[in-house]
Design a protein around this motif. Structure first.
Motif, PDB file in Angstrom:
ATOM      1  N   PHE A  37       0.832  -1.203   0.000  1.00  0.00           N
ATOM      2  CA  PHE A  37       0.000   0.000   0.000  1.00  0.00           C
ATOM      3  C   PHE A  37       0.870   1.257   0.000  1.00  0.00           C
ATOM      4  O   PHE A  37       1.801   1.383   0.799  1.00  0.00           O
ATOM      5  CB  PHE A  37      -0.920   0.024   1.224  1.00  0.00           C
ATOM      6  N   ASP A  38       0.532   2.154  -0.895  1.00  0.00           N
ATOM      7  CA  ASP A  38       1.154   3.476  -0.984  1.00  0.00           C
ATOM      8  C   ASP A  38       0.295   4.438  -0.157  1.00  0.00           C
ATOM      9  O   ASP A  38      -0.874   4.669  -0.469  1.00  0.00           O
ATOM     10  CB  ASP A  38       1.187   3.904  -2.457  1.00  0.00           C
ATOM     11  N   CYS A  39       0.870   5.009   0.895  1.00  0.00           N
ATOM     12  CA  CYS A  39       0.120   5.861   1.832  1.00  0.00           C
ATOM     13  C   CYS A  39       0.515   7.325   1.732  1.00  0.00           C
ATOM     14  O   CYS A  39       0.280   8.104   2.670  1.00  0.00           O
ATOM     15  CB  CYS A  39       0.353   5.376   3.262  1.00  0.00           C
ATOM     16  N   ARG A  40       1.074   7.735   0.628  1.00  0.00           N
ATOM     17  CA  ARG A  40       1.542   9.120   0.535  1.00  0.00           C
ATOM     18  C   ARG A  40       0.391  10.114   0.700  1.00  0.00           C
ATOM     19  O   ARG A  40      -0.713   9.884   0.225  1.00  0.00           O
ATOM     20  CB  ARG A  40       2.270   9.346  -0.792  1.00  0.00           C
ATOM     21  N   HIS A  41       0.714  11.219   1.376  1.00  0.00           N
ATOM     22  CA  HIS A  41      -0.302  12.209   1.692  1.00  0.00           C
ATOM     23  C   HIS A  41       0.385  13.521   2.023  1.00  0.00           C
ATOM     24  O   HIS A  41       1.583  13.551   2.332  1.00  0.00           O
ATOM     25  CB  HIS A  41      -1.134  11.741   2.895  1.00  0.00           C
ATOM     26  N   ARG A  80      -2.081  12.125  -6.682  1.00  0.00           N
ATOM     27  CA  ARG A  80      -1.394  12.579  -7.892  1.00  0.00           C
ATOM     28  C   ARG A  80      -0.038  11.902  -8.021  1.00  0.00           C
ATOM     29  O   ARG A  80       0.324  11.415  -9.099  1.00  0.00           O
ATOM     30  CB  ARG A  80      -1.195  14.097  -7.869  1.00  0.00           C
ATOM     31  N   PHE A  81       0.705  11.879  -6.931  1.00  0.00           N
ATOM     32  CA  PHE A  81       2.018  11.243  -6.960  1.00  0.00           C
ATOM     33  C   PHE A  81       1.896   9.752  -7.258  1.00  0.00           C
ATOM     34  O   PHE A  81       2.692   9.186  -8.011  1.00  0.00           O
ATOM     35  CB  PHE A  81       2.740  11.457  -5.636  1.00  0.00           C
ATOM     36  N   TYR A  82       0.892   9.108  -6.647  1.00  0.00           N
ATOM     37  CA  TYR A  82       0.685   7.683  -6.887  1.00  0.00           C
ATOM     38  C   TYR A  82       0.408   7.419  -8.365  1.00  0.00           C
ATOM     39  O   TYR A  82       0.939   6.465  -8.950  1.00  0.00           O
ATOM     40  CB  TYR A  82      -0.476   7.175  -6.032  1.00  0.00           C
ATOM     41  N   GLN A  83      -0.429   8.252  -8.977  1.00  0.00           N
ATOM     42  CA  GLN A  83      -0.776   8.049 -10.384  1.00  0.00           C
ATOM     43  C   GLN A  83       0.413   8.266 -11.301  1.00  0.00           C
ATOM     44  O   GLN A  83       0.494   7.671 -12.374  1.00  0.00           O
ATOM     45  CB  GLN A  83      -1.931   8.982 -10.757  1.00  0.00           C
ATOM     46  N   GLU A  84       1.369   9.094 -10.858  1.00  0.00           N
ATOM     47  CA  GLU A  84       2.569   9.323 -11.656  1.00  0.00           C
ATOM     48  C   GLU A  84       3.533   8.145 -11.569  1.00  0.00           C
ATOM     49  O   GLU A  84       4.076   7.700 -12.586  1.00  0.00           O
ATOM     50  CB  GLU A  84       3.253  10.602 -11.200  1.00  0.00           C
ATOM     51  N   SER A  85       3.768   7.650 -10.365  1.00  0.00           N
ATOM     52  CA  SER A  85       4.666   6.496 -10.198  1.00  0.00           C
ATOM     53  C   SER A  85       4.573   5.972  -8.774  1.00  0.00           C
ATOM     54  O   SER A  85       4.362   6.753  -7.837  1.00  0.00           O
ATOM     55  CB  SER A  85       6.121   6.867 -10.519  1.00  0.00           C
ATOM     56  N   HIS A 142      -1.106  -0.648  -4.121  1.00  0.00           N
ATOM     57  CA  HIS A 142      -2.435  -0.037  -4.129  1.00  0.00           C
ATOM     58  C   HIS A 142      -2.364   1.277  -3.359  1.00  0.00           C
ATOM     59  O   HIS A 142      -1.554   1.435  -2.444  1.00  0.00           O
ATOM     60  CB  HIS A 142      -3.458  -0.962  -3.464  1.00  0.00           C
ATOM     61  N   PHE A 143      -3.241   2.207  -3.706  1.00  0.00           N
ATOM     62  CA  PHE A 143      -3.244   3.491  -3.013  1.00  0.00           C
ATOM     63  C   PHE A 143      -4.176   3.437  -1.813  1.00  0.00           C
ATOM     64  O   PHE A 143      -5.319   2.977  -1.912  1.00  0.00           O
ATOM     65  CB  PHE A 143      -3.691   4.609  -3.958  1.00  0.00           C
ATOM     66  N   TYR A 197       4.066   2.017   2.794  1.00  0.00           N
ATOM     67  CA  TYR A 197       5.149   2.988   2.653  1.00  0.00           C
ATOM     68  C   TYR A 197       4.565   4.368   2.362  1.00  0.00           C
ATOM     69  O   TYR A 197       3.402   4.515   1.962  1.00  0.00           O
ATOM     70  CB  TYR A 197       6.124   2.580   1.543  1.00  0.00           C
ATOM     71  N   ASP A 198       5.390   5.395   2.586  1.00  0.00           N
ATOM     72  CA  ASP A 198       5.077   6.754   2.157  1.00  0.00           C
ATOM     73  C   ASP A 198       6.381   7.400   1.704  1.00  0.00           C
ATOM     74  O   ASP A 198       7.329   6.682   1.359  1.00  0.00           O
ATOM     75  CB  ASP A 198       4.353   7.543   3.264  1.00  0.00           C
ATOM     76  N   ASP A 199       6.451   8.715   1.717  1.00  0.00           N
ATOM     77  CA  ASP A 199       7.677   9.380   1.259  1.00  0.00           C
ATOM     78  C   ASP A 199       8.212  10.371   2.281  1.00  0.00           C
ATOM     79  O   ASP A 199       9.041  11.210   1.954  1.00  0.00           O
ATOM     80  CB  ASP A 199       7.441  10.080  -0.079  1.00  0.00           C
ATOM     81  N   VAL A 200       7.760  10.252   3.538  1.00  0.00           N
ATOM     82  CA  VAL A 200       8.163  11.218   4.564  1.00  0.00           C
ATOM     83  C   VAL A 200       8.635  10.546   5.851  1.00  0.00           C
ATOM     84  O   VAL A 200       8.533  11.120   6.931  1.00  0.00           O
ATOM     85  CB  VAL A 200       7.013  12.213   4.873  1.00  0.00           C
ATOM     86  N   GLY A 201       9.119   9.328   5.747  1.00  0.00           N
ATOM     87  CA  GLY A 201       9.669   8.683   6.932  1.00  0.00           C
ATOM     88  C   GLY A 201       8.709   7.792   7.685  1.00  0.00           C
ATOM     89  O   GLY A 201       9.006   7.366   8.801  1.00  0.00           O
TER      90      GLY A 201
END
Length: 277
Positions: free
Chosen positions: A20-24, A34-39, A45-46, A90-94
């Motif tokens: 799971f991609d948890c970016r926010h 938006r970031f998930y749809q890019e890559s 899964h989002f 995972y996310d992109d901020v630690g």
């Protein structure tokens, strides 16, 4: 509790692993999608923080109240999660958003839940593949079996105010804790008696988690003899609090609690006390 980029790369096509991609972004809530749809990590899964990882807001229960356990179980089940599968977040901020999914998955009874150490930045830095393809889920039935993972409601926090045997740990940045600034909530400050540990103190510069022995030493000093069971984690809305809770458990100090409503719920009632400094 953690998986390296190398180990996850070996399981990208493993049907027993669900990613799971948890970016926010709290200031731009559409950015994660938006970031998930890019890559994203291939096959991931989002997991939208404002819907999948949160429930309906009433104006008095905080900015990210927990959803019903059954609702969250249905979300995971729709994406193929069962009790036998390994869930990776995972996310992109630690890890602050990924840790929320980790805590919630454990809350509804799952045990094989891990975070990608270093998240997407580490994945990309290590030269791992990314994809814009959205995977088609194979739904499964996942019942919610609430574990003994503890929650403190606002009434529990209020009851323990002034009790030296209990501790609230505030994961927000120090200037928000001190009440010098507050970009998200209508009142600045902190819960009286709360200690401050910014969740980023748990991380190395590359956003991987610091060694368990270092974390244990620092959290043990913060607890000052208190048991983890008498500790609750809070932040602005119950998100970054999960990162501190994760770090404590990773450090060998399991059993602490989440105050999910956190500061945004606390200040929804003007009768609750506020401290500054």
């Amino acid at each position: 509790m953690l998986v390296s980029t190398a180990e996850l790369a070996q399981h990208l096509t493993d049907p027993a692993w669900v990613i799971f991609d948890c970016r926010h972004d709290l200031m731009d809530t559409a950015k994660g999608r938006r970031f998930y749809q890019e890559s994203h990590v291939p096959g991931a899964h989002f997991a939208p923080v404002d819907t999948a990882l949160s429930g309906p807001k009433t104006g008095r229960n905080g900015r990210h109240p927990l959803p019903k356990p059954e609702t969250f179980a249905d979300f995971l089940g729709h994406h193929g999660v069962t009790a036998a599968k390994t869930v990776v977040a995972y996310d992109d901020v630690g890890g602050q958003y990924a840790a929320r999914l980790w805590w919630m998955a454990r809350w509804i009874g799952l045990t094989q839940v891990v975070l990608l150490d270093g998240g997407l930045p580490k994945w990309v830095a290590d030269g791992r593949p990314v994809s814009a393809e959205v995977p088609r889920p194979t739904p499964a039935i996942l019942p919610a079996r609430l574990s003994d993972r503890s929650l403190w409601r606002v009434t529990e926090v209020q009851k323990r105010l002034g009790d030296s045997r209990s501790l609230v740990i505030d994961a927000r940045a120090a200037e928000r804790y001190r009440g010098e600034t507050e970009p998200l909530d209508p009142v600045a400050g902190h819960i009286p008696g709360a200690a401050n540990r910014f969740y980023k103190a748990n991380l190395r510069p590359d956003l991987t988690l610091r060694p368990a022995d270092e974390l244990k030493r620092e959290f043990t000093a913060l607890l000052a003899g208190r048991k983890p069971e008498d500790v609750a984690h809070q932040c602005g809305s119950g998100i970054t609090a999960c990162a501190n809770l994760f770090a404590m458990e990773y450090a060998g100090l399991p059993g602490s609690n989440l105050y999910a409503g956190s500061w945004s719920e606390w200040v929804a009632d003007s009768a609750r006390p506020v401290a500054k400094g």
